[in-house]
Design a protein around this motif. Sequence first.
Motif, PDB file in Angstrom:
ATOM      1  N   LEU A   1      -8.929  16.173   1.203  1.00 13.97           N
ATOM      2  CA  LEU A   1      -9.299  15.213   2.243  1.00 13.97           C
ATOM      3  C   LEU A   1      -8.670  15.576   3.582  1.00 13.97           C
ATOM      4  CD1 LEU A   1      -9.691  11.891   0.652  1.00 13.97           C
ATOM      5  CD2 LEU A   1      -9.160  11.808   3.034  1.00 13.97           C
TER       6      LEU A   1
ATOM      7  N   SER B   1      -4.368  13.332  -7.831  1.00 12.77           N
ATOM      8  CA  SER B   1      -4.470  12.545  -6.600  1.00 12.77           C
ATOM      9  C   SER B   1      -3.948  13.340  -5.412  1.00 12.77           C
ATOM     10  CB  SER B   1      -3.685  11.242  -6.727  1.00 12.77           C
ATOM     11  OG  SER B   1      -4.152  10.508  -7.817  1.00 12.77           O
TER      12      SER B   1
ATOM     13  N   SER C   1     -12.006  11.587  -8.954  1.00 11.30           N
ATOM     14  CA  SER C   1     -11.567  10.202  -9.115  1.00 11.30           C
ATOM     15  C   SER C   1     -11.706   9.739 -10.565  1.00 11.30           C
ATOM     16  CB  SER C   1     -12.377   9.280  -8.218  1.00 11.30           C
ATOM     17  OG  SER C   1     -11.991   9.450  -6.893  1.00 11.30           O
TER      18      SER C   1
ATOM     19  N   LEU D   1      -6.655  15.682  -4.472  1.00  9.31           N
ATOM     20  CA  LEU D   1      -7.731  14.989  -3.753  1.00  9.31           C
ATOM     21  C   LEU D   1      -7.331  14.715  -2.302  1.00  9.31           C
ATOM     22  CD1 LEU D   1     -10.467  13.569  -3.785  1.00  9.31           C
ATOM     23  CD2 LEU D   1      -9.390  11.577  -4.820  1.00  9.31           C
ATOM     24  N   LEU D   2      -6.086  14.244  -2.114  1.00 16.88           N
ATOM     25  CA  LEU D   2      -5.620  13.943  -0.756  1.00 16.88           C
ATOM     26  C   LEU D   2      -5.510  15.218   0.072  1.00 16.88           C
ATOM     27  CD1 LEU D   2      -2.968  11.162  -1.389  1.00 16.88           C
ATOM     28  CD2 LEU D   2      -5.240  10.926  -0.416  1.00 16.88           C
TER      29      LEU D   2
ATOM     30  N   ILE E   1      -8.818  10.943 -12.509  1.00 21.83           N
ATOM     31  CA  ILE E   1      -7.597  10.188 -12.202  1.00 21.83           C
ATOM     32  C   ILE E   1      -7.600   8.907 -13.037  1.00 21.83           C
ATOM     33  CG2 ILE E   1      -6.341   8.957 -10.396  1.00 21.83           C
ATOM     34  CD1 ILE E   1      -7.495  10.998  -8.408  1.00 21.83           C
ATOM     35  N   VAL E   2      -8.755   8.256 -13.115  1.00 19.24           N
ATOM     36  CA  VAL E   2      -8.871   7.046 -13.942  1.00 19.24           C
ATOM     37  C   VAL E   2      -8.638   7.401 -15.411  1.00 19.24           C
ATOM     38  CG1 VAL E   2     -10.491   5.317 -14.801  1.00 19.24           C
ATOM     39  CG2 VAL E   2     -10.365   5.804 -12.361  1.00 19.24           C
TER      40      VAL E   2
ATOM     41  N   VAL F   1       0.830  -1.216   0.000  1.00 22.22           N
ATOM     42  CA  VAL F   1       0.000   0.000   0.000  1.00 22.22           C
ATOM     43  C   VAL F   1       0.864   1.267   0.000  1.00 22.22           C
ATOM     44  CG1 VAL F   1      -1.778   1.312   1.200  1.00 22.22           C
ATOM     45  CG2 VAL F   1      -1.901  -1.178   1.157  1.00 22.22           C
ATOM     46  N   ILE F   2       1.663   1.427   1.053  1.00 26.24           N
ATOM     47  CA  ILE F   2       2.381   2.694   1.235  1.00 26.24           C
ATOM     48  C   ILE F   2       3.367   2.944   0.090  1.00 26.24           C
ATOM     49  CG2 ILE F   2       3.741   4.069   2.858  1.00 26.24           C
ATOM     50  CD1 ILE F   2       1.148   3.257   4.107  1.00 26.24           C
TER      51      ILE F   2
ATOM     52  N   TYR G   1      -8.527  -2.660 -12.446  1.00 24.96           N
ATOM     53  CA  TYR G   1      -7.197  -2.260 -12.878  1.00 24.96           C
ATOM     54  C   TYR G   1      -6.246  -3.443 -13.012  1.00 24.96           C
ATOM     55  CZ  TYR G   1      -7.244   2.773 -13.197  1.00 24.96           C
ATOM     56  OH  TYR G   1      -7.448   4.041 -13.624  1.00 24.96           O
TER      57      TYR G   1
ATOM     58  N   TYR H   1     -16.036   6.989  -6.972  1.00 25.83           N
ATOM     59  CA  TYR H   1     -15.746   6.741  -8.374  1.00 25.83           C
ATOM     60  C   TYR H   1     -16.845   5.927  -9.049  1.00 25.83           C
ATOM     61  CZ  TYR H   1     -13.851   4.363 -12.406  1.00 25.83           C
ATOM     62  OH  TYR H   1     -13.697   3.834 -13.642  1.00 25.83           O
ATOM     63  N   ILE H   2     -17.199   4.767  -8.447  1.00 27.71           N
ATOM     64  CA  ILE H   2     -18.134   3.849  -9.103  1.00 27.71           C
ATOM     65  C   ILE H   2     -19.472   4.528  -9.361  1.00 27.71           C
ATOM     66  CG2 ILE H   2     -19.394   1.688  -8.825  1.00 27.71           C
ATOM     67  CD1 ILE H   2     -17.137   0.745  -7.041  1.00 27.71           C
TER      68      ILE H   2
ATOM     69  N   ALA I   1      -2.297   3.264  -8.105  1.00 25.45           N
ATOM     70  CA  ALA I   1      -0.942   3.056  -7.583  1.00 25.45           C
ATOM     71  C   ALA I   1      -0.557   1.584  -7.666  1.00 25.45           C
ATOM     72  CB  ALA I   1      -0.857   3.556  -6.144  1.00 25.45           C
TER      73      ALA I   1
ATOM     74  N   GLY J   1     -13.987  10.877  -2.588  1.00 27.08           N
ATOM     75  CA  GLY J   1     -13.232   9.901  -3.358  1.00 27.08           C
ATOM     76  C   GLY J   1     -14.102   8.993  -4.203  1.00 27.08           C
TER      77      GLY J   1
ATOM     78  N   VAL K   1       1.677   3.653  -3.355  1.00 24.67           N
ATOM     79  CA  VAL K   1       1.026   4.963  -3.370  1.00 24.67           C
ATOM     80  C   VAL K   1       2.082   6.072  -3.383  1.00 24.67           C
ATOM     81  CG1 VAL K   1      -0.415   6.546  -2.033  1.00 24.67           C
ATOM     82  CG2 VAL K   1      -1.121   4.176  -2.313  1.00 24.67           C
TER      83      VAL K   1
ATOM     84  N   PHE L   1       3.595   6.341  -6.770  1.00 24.04           N
ATOM     85  CA  PHE L   1       2.635   6.943  -7.705  1.00 24.04           C
ATOM     86  C   PHE L   1       2.549   8.453  -7.489  1.00 24.04           C
ATOM     87  CE2 PHE L   1      -1.960   8.165  -8.110  1.00 24.04           C
ATOM     88  CZ  PHE L   1      -1.932   8.381  -9.475  1.00 24.04           C
TER      89      PHE L   1
END
Lengths: 406, 261
Positions: free
Chosen positions: A387, A380, A360, A383-384, A363-364, A34-35, B210, A345-346, B119, A343, A38, A41
Amino acid sequence: MPSVAPASPLTAARGQLPYLAMVAPLVVFVVLTVILPVALFLFRAVDNRELQANLAATSAALSGWTAEQGLPPEPAFAALVRDLAAAQAAGHAGTLAARLNQAVPGSRTFILKTARLAAEGALTGPDVRSAVLAAAKGWQNPALWSVIAQERGRFTAFYLLTSLDLQRHPDGSIGAVPAEQALFLSILWRTIAISLSVTAICALLALPVAHVIVAAPRWAAAGLLALVLLPLWTSLLVRTVAWIILLQGEGPINSTLQGLGLITEPLRLVYTRGSLVVTMVQVLLPLMILPIVSVLRRIPPTYMRAARSLGAPWWTAWRRVQLPMLLPGLLTGSGIVFVFALGYYITPTLIGGPGDQMLSSFIVFYTDKTLNWGLAAALSVQLLAVLALAAGAVAAVRALASRRVA
Amino acid sequence: MRVEVWRGWLAWGITALVLAYLVLPLFVIVPMSLTSGTNLTLPVPGWSWRWFEVVLTDPRWVQALGNSLVVGLGSTVLAVSLATPAAVGLVWGRFPGRGLLLGLIATPLVLPIVILAVASFGFYATVGLMGSRSGLILAHAGLAAPVVLTTVMASLQSFDRGLMRAAASLGASPMTAFRRVLLPLIAPGVTAGAIIAFIVSFDEVVIASYLTTAEQRTLPRMIFSGVRESISPAIAAAAVLLVLFSAALLAIVTALQRRNG
């Protein structure tokens, strides 16, 4: 398991080692899956490796040159040909051209052509400048040279500026992009506006429901809470699909209205801002009701009764006595709903129109369609940042409110 | 007092409407999945199981269901085996920086899912795990681990540590005490965490979009692309199956938590 009776600081620290060893695998796993991804990215938002590594000689030859002097002199063109030949040989010409194309749209094709010619040795002789300009007229554009001259460092502000509708002029100053190119600030405001209205509607609907749940007898309260939890445990995708079915042209709402003779043509209900907000509120409302219920349960009902018996009208009693005490729950709920909504998206993708897409979705778009990873990363970061600001604001208001109540 | 009564009825009325708005839309997928027609219209022309048949026999849907189960089980096993010892370490340990570690592990809960998906896509493409189910299992395990951690930490709160000392004084090694004393007692919490982890993976669609190619499509991924291309009653049938499956698992979790607390 070690016993909990430390004799000295050293043995106490050693006693903690088994616990650390139990936590370590999960921490390493989260960092790796994860960390780290991200962080790598997000780093792309400022990464300038493509230009720095591939055009080093050219940008060195351009030191001291500014756009007012017109086209750069012969040595810069010679350096460019050397750089492009090396990039072509290393297989970097494609990414380099794509990167410059983001800054100066339409330059990709002729840069690739120049690189190919440079690698073939076709651009040599006493006057490289004329040879290059004859092969690719695009190099007459001083904006392209300004980009190469300015973007010589390891980092670039290009993507972050673009994501704020800003640009760097050839003279180095920063200003707004022309109005017809501006896009990202309006997306940012739209994202915030949709999230804020969803949060406000959730708060308005949640307050009466929470009051009823808390005032209801035990068995009824449990049933009502179960109804609130039920949608929370259903997949977000399924809930969105259900709304599409309900709201579509030949869906039950339209056919009922038509059956009643209220409308003749089906209303356009789906793929609008309205359908997006209705769906998002339904999806997020339980997250607003639950924290308000848990705070309200701890407020004795005698407070309201005392205020009423002292002659305060219901509304005044609620506003002056009940509201300040349930504010922490309202703030927690609002914070959660707002942060989740930001955040999303769907739901916007499936049920919103083209003018309702949130950050979002873009970003996609920039990673999926145009492969502009730098811009996707900059969005991103944006967005962060929103947030984090929202979370900070909620914490600050909570701190202020608790000081006033105390 | 008349106004009071009216206010009470009004509040109940609003609550009934809001709850109907929360719950009723879900049920629209049931008649849609049982329609004999090919459109998503109400009232349905007739009833039939044909769309469930499609979902349960069409090789693409069957493959997607299989992928969902494999990815769900894989990420659950990974998340539970990493998060259970970590929960013990975080609840019993007294080392500095525990709050920081907890925040680090909880990152995927607050991070917008699109950022995590994009990411992971970039990362797995560079390390060569793109388009493999193992990549998706790793990503989903990262998402599920904080959830398992929270449930196991909660069940550890009610565990009496004296039992561990008793086991040690009777000659049990720490490993034996962990396996024979601690694990059986916190098993309901671990199982509940495992089921929730499975649901997290089973319902997840953005990372799955993705990281997967056509052959590794999961069930939510099939529904997602189906809705974007052409919405058919088969999607409603798949959605019903998804809901029933998650609901059954959640009933087990609720029963476990009731027994535990």
